[in-house]
Design a protein around this motif. Structure first.
Motif, PDB file in Angstrom:
ATOM      1  N   PHE A 110      37.013  56.016  38.811  1.00  0.00           N
ATOM      2  CA  PHE A 110      36.537  57.393  38.760  1.00  0.00           C
ATOM      3  C   PHE A 110      37.719  58.293  38.506  1.00  0.00           C
ATOM      4  CE2 PHE A 110      34.069  54.770  41.527  1.00  0.00           C
ATOM      5  CZ  PHE A 110      32.789  54.941  41.028  1.00  0.00           C
ATOM      6  N   LEU A 111      37.716  59.000  37.403  1.00  0.00           N
ATOM      7  CA  LEU A 111      38.829  59.909  37.167  1.00  0.00           C
ATOM      8  C   LEU A 111      38.430  61.046  36.262  1.00  0.00           C
ATOM      9  CD1 LEU A 111      39.771  58.855  34.202  1.00  0.00           C
ATOM     10  CD2 LEU A 111      41.031  57.149  35.517  1.00  0.00           C
ATOM     11  N   GLU A 112      39.280  62.059  36.275  1.00  0.00           N
ATOM     12  CA  GLU A 112      38.986  63.310  35.616  1.00  0.00           C
ATOM     13  C   GLU A 112      40.143  63.606  34.668  1.00  0.00           C
ATOM     14  OE1 GLU A 112      37.136  66.717  38.071  1.00  0.00           O
ATOM     15  OE2 GLU A 112      39.317  67.047  38.033  1.00  0.00           O
ATOM     16  N   VAL A 113      39.823  63.879  33.421  1.00  0.00           N
ATOM     17  CA  VAL A 113      40.860  64.121  32.411  1.00  0.00           C
ATOM     18  C   VAL A 113      41.245  65.601  32.405  1.00  0.00           C
ATOM     19  CG1 VAL A 113      41.406  63.954  29.945  1.00  0.00           C
ATOM     20  CG2 VAL A 113      39.951  62.218  31.023  1.00  0.00           C
ATOM     21  N   VAL A 114      42.555  65.872  32.392  1.00  0.00           N
ATOM     22  CA  VAL A 114      43.033  67.264  32.329  1.00  0.00           C
ATOM     23  C   VAL A 114      44.160  67.370  31.301  1.00  0.00           C
ATOM     24  CG1 VAL A 114      42.421  67.955  34.693  1.00  0.00           C
ATOM     25  CG2 VAL A 114      44.626  66.829  34.270  1.00  0.00           C
ATOM     26  N   GLU A 115      44.348  68.587  30.778  1.00  0.00           N
ATOM     27  CA  GLU A 115      45.471  68.859  29.873  1.00  0.00           C
ATOM     28  C   GLU A 115      46.495  69.698  30.626  1.00  0.00           C
ATOM     29  OE1 GLU A 115      44.337  70.594  26.143  1.00  0.00           O
ATOM     30  OE2 GLU A 115      42.772  69.091  25.784  1.00  0.00           O
ATOM     31  N   VAL A 116      47.750  69.316  30.539  1.00  0.00           N
ATOM     32  CA  VAL A 116      48.816  69.996  31.288  1.00  0.00           C
ATOM     33  C   VAL A 116      49.951  70.300  30.311  1.00  0.00           C
ATOM     34  CG1 VAL A 116      50.431  69.780  33.232  1.00  0.00           C
ATOM     35  CG2 VAL A 116      48.192  68.671  33.359  1.00  0.00           C
ATOM     36  N   SER A 117      50.576  71.474  30.442  1.00  0.00           N
ATOM     37  CA  SER A 117      51.723  71.773  29.579  1.00  0.00           C
ATOM     38  C   SER A 117      52.969  71.123  30.175  1.00  0.00           C
ATOM     39  CB  SER A 117      51.929  73.287  29.468  1.00  0.00           C
ATOM     40  OG  SER A 117      52.582  73.774  30.614  1.00  0.00           O
TER      41      SER A 117
END
Lengths: 182, 182
Positions: A141-148
């Motif tokens: 179970f995981l959640e994708v995020v965009e990070v600078s």
């Protein structure tokens, strides 16, 4: 360095659980005496830094039961038997985030647990990304995020990215983006 | 992040070896189903970057049987039961290198093995060093060396410092010595 080496006298698997395998060796140390060494047998792993054309990186939030915390991590996973780690990296990127990358660059190999596991992790930089559907493993179970990259270094400094492979990836990316390393 | 959490249904120790302890938990995951999670129980550890007045760092060469290689590492060790990690750091610095430090600064906490161990390592910067005799543990063999921070970063880049705690210490030291982090 030869004077620091230990000689294996015998080796046996003392535990095989659902996921973990423990090896116990008798070794002869530099003082000539016999000692017991115990460690986890691990197939090796791959991690990648997926760098988008908008200069952000693709990361995942994942709950890690061993530490009982949610971690911000670069996508990564264990090798299937005999698999080259570049293939592992391609597979895990697709499974965990849905992205595919055309441009892959090997960065380095790290050893996370030299005291009690033979695990190594190969780190890659993945560029020229295109989105496809996420294909999570059963029980994952995981959640994708965009990070600078700037935000990521801020998180490292503030103690908010404590997973070692991810922190090392952040430092390598920092060196590469600042043109110090290529 | 609450939607990623897992609930512990039951917990038992399934292996206790000479050094390693394995815990096996049944958890209820976000999909409502039951999964097995297995991990090593670890007391936590401390590592320090001992910075000499000649600007070099004190490091150790140590053979690590799990990986069957000699590693270049910062001194580190496991906590004794209930011990604060600053005390662990002081003790390990003295035992492994013979140095004592008057100036200690906590840098950060890292998690080396979030997939299968609850280990955490607290990292310290140790300055104002004075030499005393080395007091190695039984069965511990290592060699003390002095390395310049530039050499160390070169080793990291070339894949010659693959131990994660040491590589992370090298990157933190690099940021501190360049005045980017304090």
């Amino acid at each position: 360095m030869k004077h620091l080496l230990e000689k294996v006298l015998s080796s046996k698997q003392v535990f095989r659980g659902r996921y973990l395998k423990v090896e116990q060796d008798q070794v002869q140390a530099p003082d000539g005496k016999t000692y017991v060494r115990e460690y986890i047998l691990h197939p090796g792993a791959a991690m990648m830094i997926p760098l988008l054309s908008n200069e952000k990186v693709v990361m995942v939030h994942q709950y890690r039961h061993a530490v009982k915390q949610v971690f911000l991590e670069f996508p990564a996973g264990k090798r299937d038997r005999g698999e080259e780690t570049l293939l592992t990296a391609r597979r895990e990127l697709r499974e965990e985030t849905g992205y595919e990358a055309k441009d892959w660059k090997f960065l380095t190999t790290i050893h996370p647990v030299i005291g009690y596991s033979n695990e190594h992790i190969d780190l890659f930089l993945a560029r020229d990304l295109t989105a496809a559907p996420q294909q999570l493993d059963h029980g994952e179970f995981l959640e994708v995020v965009e990070v600078s990259p700037d935000e990521l270094m801020k998180f490292v400094r503030e103690g908010k990215v404590t997973d070692v492979k991810t922190q090392i990836g952040a430092f390598w990316l920092d060196k590469i983006l600042h043109g110090e390393w290529n």
